[in-house]
Design an enzyme around this catalytic site. Sequence first.
Site, PDB file in Angstrom:
ATOM      1  N   ASP A 195       0.809  -1.216   0.000  1.00 49.51           N
ATOM      2  CA  ASP A 195       0.000   0.000   0.000  1.00 49.51           C
ATOM      3  C   ASP A 195       0.848   1.274   0.000  1.00 49.51           C
ATOM      4  O   ASP A 195       0.457   2.273  -0.587  1.00 49.51           O
ATOM      5  CB  ASP A 195      -0.919   0.016   1.231  1.00 49.51           C
ATOM      6  N   VAL A 196       2.005   1.236   0.631  1.00 51.26           N
ATOM      7  CA  VAL A 196       2.821   2.447   0.747  1.00 51.26           C
ATOM      8  C   VAL A 196       3.483   2.835  -0.574  1.00 51.26           C
ATOM      9  O   VAL A 196       4.134   3.869  -0.655  1.00 51.26           O
ATOM     10  CB  VAL A 196       3.914   2.303   1.828  1.00 51.26           C
TER      11      VAL A 196
END
Lengths: 102, 465
Positions: free
Chosen positions: B395-396
């Site tokens: 996600d990052v």
Amino acid sequence: MEIDPLIFRLSIFILSIFVGYYVVWSVTPSLHTPLMSVTNAISSVIIVGAIIAGLSGNSESVFNTSSIFGFLAISLAAVNIFGGFLVTQRMLAMYKKKKKDK
Amino acid sequence: MISANLSAIFYLVSGVLFILALRGLSSPETSRQGNFFGILGMIIAITVTFLSTDNFSTGFIFVLIFILVGGSIGAFIAYRIPMTAMPELVAGFHSLVGLSAVFVAISAFLNPEAFNLGVPGNIKLGSLIEMSIGAAVGAVTFSGSVIAFLKLQGIMSGSPITFKGQHPLNAIILVSIVVLIYLLCSSQSSNLFWILLAVSFLIGFLLIIPIGGADMPVVISMLNSYSGWAAAGIGFTLENTALIITGALVGSSGAILSYIMCKGMNRSFFNVILGGFGATEDTASNSSKEQRPVKSGNADDAAFLMKNASSVIIVPGYGMAVAQAQHALREMVDTLKKNDIKVSYAIHPVAGRMPGHMNVLLAEANVPYDEVFELEEINNDFANADVAFVIGANDVTNPVAKTDPQSPIYGMPVLDVEKCKSVLFVKRSLSPGYAGIDNDLFYKENTLMLFADAKKMTEDITKNL
């Protein structure tokens, strides 16, 4: 009229929050995990309360309900003190700078 | 026995040493000295407590025995714990601080004479208020940390547990805690004291179960903060400056870390605390599931790409910790460096399960800390780098956070991995990350997916270099 000693303690408390605020912002993000483990260790200074509680028994009976809770608290806090400082030490020893012969 | 004034001065000294301990963490060079100050402060505090009691009865020996027993358990754990398990360890330690605060409060409630707080049934009002707040916060810290520990350890599922009426129930319990403290202080009834403790344990449990696994960095920081406030509450009761100072330091430290973690996810503190994130969102994104082509490769292709690069940026995430791939990764980087390839590491603030988790793992694998950079320091370098090696993060790195206002992670600061000439993405499958959304990066022209276990893939690449 004298000032209640509580006010002095409250002043220490409030000022310490500010000290904590500025000190913690200056902690480098790469050391945030050791920060948590060391705060863990120092918050176990609660052991001073536990020691007073543990010593509250008299010479005939060392153990009463109150002192037993004190002794339990002593051992819990001691786990944290030794565990917290040692694991922090272990982590910090791993942080090394680049060697010169890169 | 030393006078009360002298011991108060020593407690102040130990409080100052604790401040210096935290101050030392501003850089790795001074940090070891800082830890030493912390230890010194603790020794002073304990010694002064011994000296200020005039009760050198047999109880004294038992105190030493219990310190030794607890201390050996703690030392044993500290030496044996693997670095990947630090989040669990810290959560477990928080629970102990919470529980010992509760025990000290119980002890003071049962035997207030020992603490100069009055007699049972007639405890000084101020002390009783401080005591009950310390006990309540301690109990919340304990049960909350136990849940966090179970979730991190995998004994309990990391997915959020939600039920109807959860928030109203929690609100009612929180209000009842305040009411109970009020009633307790006016009636001095010991039954109310026990009910207060039971209810506080319950709310700690209920507050943490709806929070999902990847939000654990916020939870751990928050519990860190609670353990500080609990210690401060007890410090007021005992009129002990060392405890008050430490409680305030730890309390604000945890609060700042929670804030940094929330900012790293672009979510408000309340959004995290109310929980349920990641459980509700995935239905929406799964409905529009379409098969998009991805390029996948093997270790050979990855090695070829990296060999021809002049600079590589590594993006580690929680998956690296799970696969224990940090040592294999370091070996790969060593080989790259021998080929004169510049390597740096990019760490997102919420990578891993606790603040700074990735940094510790890399340090364990002997990665020098001056090769490891935070998001703001390195984000502009992706455009000039040849290869980004994403290992265990998801996600990052998702560019959706910058492009799609509908996305649940919109606005979250992300690493600009897609700006690299090519992206190598080590992952076991195409499954979405914690936020339950697809990562656009998988389908980019310049992305090569490496479907494998992170450790195995890294080792294979090293062989092929």
